[in-house]
Scaffold this motif. Structure first.
Motif, PDB file in Angstrom:
ATOM      1  N   TRP A   1       0.823  -1.205   0.000  1.00 52.93           N
ATOM      2  CA  TRP A   1       0.000   0.000   0.000  1.00 52.93           C
ATOM      3  C   TRP A   1       0.863   1.265   0.000  1.00 52.93           C
ATOM      4  O   TRP A   1       0.503   2.269  -0.640  1.00 52.93           O
ATOM      5  CB  TRP A   1      -0.967   0.018   1.186  1.00 52.93           C
ATOM      6  CG  TRP A   1      -0.299   0.195   2.519  1.00 52.93           C
ATOM      7  CD1 TRP A   1       0.107  -0.788   3.368  1.00 52.93           C
ATOM      8  CD2 TRP A   1       0.065   1.429   3.139  1.00 52.93           C
ATOM      9  NE1 TRP A   1       0.712  -0.236   4.473  1.00 52.93           N
ATOM     10  CE2 TRP A   1       0.697   1.123   4.374  1.00 52.93           C
ATOM     11  CE3 TRP A   1      -0.077   2.766   2.783  1.00 52.93           C
ATOM     12  CZ2 TRP A   1       1.183   2.099   5.232  1.00 52.93           C
ATOM     13  CZ3 TRP A   1       0.409   3.750   3.637  1.00 52.93           C
ATOM     14  CH2 TRP A   1       1.025   3.410   4.855  1.00 52.93           C
TER      15      TRP A   1
ATOM     16  N   ARG B   1       2.204   1.874  -3.519  1.00 53.82           N
ATOM     17  CA  ARG B   1       1.069   2.247  -4.366  1.00 53.82           C
ATOM     18  C   ARG B   1       0.651   3.696  -4.112  1.00 53.82           C
ATOM     19  O   ARG B   1       0.474   4.482  -5.053  1.00 53.82           O
ATOM     20  CB  ARG B   1      -0.100   1.284  -4.117  1.00 53.82           C
ATOM     21  CG  ARG B   1      -1.272   1.478  -5.044  1.00 53.82           C
ATOM     22  CD  ARG B   1      -2.357   0.412  -4.855  1.00 53.82           C
ATOM     23  NE  ARG B   1      -2.734   0.197  -3.461  1.00 53.82           N
ATOM     24  CZ  ARG B   1      -2.439  -0.910  -2.760  1.00 53.82           C
ATOM     25  NH1 ARG B   1      -1.769  -1.893  -3.308  1.00 53.82           N
ATOM     26  NH2 ARG B   1      -2.826  -1.032  -1.512  1.00 53.82           N
ATOM     27  N   ASP B   2       0.533   4.094  -2.844  1.00 55.56           N
ATOM     28  CA  ASP B   2       0.143   5.464  -2.511  1.00 55.56           C
ATOM     29  C   ASP B   2       1.228   6.465  -2.904  1.00 55.56           C
ATOM     30  O   ASP B   2       0.934   7.581  -3.336  1.00 55.56           O
ATOM     31  CB  ASP B   2      -0.167   5.587  -1.018  1.00 55.56           C
ATOM     32  CG  ASP B   2      -1.468   4.902  -0.628  1.00 55.56           C
ATOM     33  OD1 ASP B   2      -2.171   4.379  -1.532  1.00 55.56           O
ATOM     34  OD2 ASP B   2      -1.765   4.857   0.581  1.00 55.56           O
TER      35      ASP B   2
ATOM     36  N   ALA C   1       0.974   7.063  -6.622  1.00 53.08           N
ATOM     37  CA  ALA C   1      -0.213   7.878  -6.905  1.00 53.08           C
ATOM     38  C   ALA C   1       0.030   9.342  -6.555  1.00 53.08           C
ATOM     39  O   ALA C   1      -0.363  10.248  -7.300  1.00 53.08           O
ATOM     40  CB  ALA C   1      -1.417   7.335  -6.138  1.00 53.08           C
ATOM     41  N   ALA C   2       0.707   9.599  -5.446  1.00 55.58           N
ATOM     42  CA  ALA C   2       0.967  10.969  -5.008  1.00 55.58           C
ATOM     43  C   ALA C   2       2.021  11.664  -5.862  1.00 55.58           C
ATOM     44  O   ALA C   2       2.078  12.896  -5.902  1.00 55.58           O
ATOM     45  CB  ALA C   2       1.408  10.974  -3.543  1.00 55.58           C
TER      46      ALA C   2
ATOM     47  N   ASP D   1       2.707  12.014 -12.490  1.00 53.98           N
ATOM     48  CA  ASP D   1       3.192  11.264 -13.650  1.00 53.98           C
ATOM     49  C   ASP D   1       4.634  10.787 -13.516  1.00 53.98           C
ATOM     50  O   ASP D   1       5.143  10.121 -14.417  1.00 53.98           O
ATOM     51  CB  ASP D   1       3.070  12.120 -14.914  1.00 53.98           C
ATOM     52  CG  ASP D   1       1.623  12.334 -15.329  1.00 53.98           C
ATOM     53  OD1 ASP D   1       0.786  11.480 -14.986  1.00 53.98           O
ATOM     54  OD2 ASP D   1       1.356  13.348 -15.986  1.00 53.98           O
TER      55      ASP D   1
ATOM     56  N   SER E   1       4.433   6.932 -13.372  1.00 54.05           N
ATOM     57  CA  SER E   1       3.332   6.249 -14.060  1.00 54.05           C
ATOM     58  C   SER E   1       3.825   5.356 -15.194  1.00 54.05           C
ATOM     59  O   SER E   1       3.204   4.332 -15.489  1.00 54.05           O
ATOM     60  CB  SER E   1       2.300   7.268 -14.575  1.00 54.05           C
ATOM     61  OG  SER E   1       2.910   8.154 -15.501  1.00 54.05           O
TER      62      SER E   1
ATOM     63  N   MET F   1       4.350   1.592 -14.206  1.00 56.58           N
ATOM     64  CA  MET F   1       3.251   0.746 -13.749  1.00 56.58           C
ATOM     65  C   MET F   1       2.929  -0.349 -14.751  1.00 56.58           C
ATOM     66  O   MET F   1       2.946  -0.141 -15.956  1.00 56.58           O
ATOM     67  CB  MET F   1       2.001   1.600 -13.523  1.00 56.58           C
ATOM     68  CG  MET F   1       2.175   2.623 -12.417  1.00 56.58           C
ATOM     69  SD  MET F   1       2.450   1.880 -10.814  1.00 56.58           S
ATOM     70  CE  MET F   1       0.851   1.178 -10.532  1.00 56.58           C
TER      71      MET F   1
END
Length: 94
Positions: free
Chosen positions: A75, A78-79, A82-83, A86, A89, A92
């Protein structure tokens, strides 16, 4: 306070040290051109200093340099991705 981050490829983890003492680590599995980060830990006495973020940034930058993709099962990773907008990204898994 001196901070050092290392990659222990044999144990499939990145480690962060504060004044030569292990402060945390991020473990992954690697297969088929991808690293699955499944566990990130900051030891209790080192929490609240941003060490997990520094460790994750280092691990993701290394993963990018190696031309690998990322599957963030953890987690925190992942967080963090996301924060970061780009910035990561492109790493991923589709």
């Amino acid at each position: 306070m001196t901070v050092e981050i290392t990659h222990d490829g044999a144990d499939h983890r990145f480690e962060i040290y504060v004044d030569s003492e292990l402060a945390g680590y991020s473990e992954y599995l690697e297969s088929d051109g991808s690293r699955t980060f499944h566990h990130t830990v900051t030891l209790p006495q080192f929490r609240g200093r941003g060490l997990a973020a520094a460790l994750t940034e280092y691990a993701l930058d290394d993963t990018s340099t190696q031309g690998l993709r990322v599957a963030p099962a953890c987690w925190f990773v992942r967080d963090f991705i996301a924060a970061a907008g780009d910035r990561y990204s492109h790493l991923m898994e589709p």
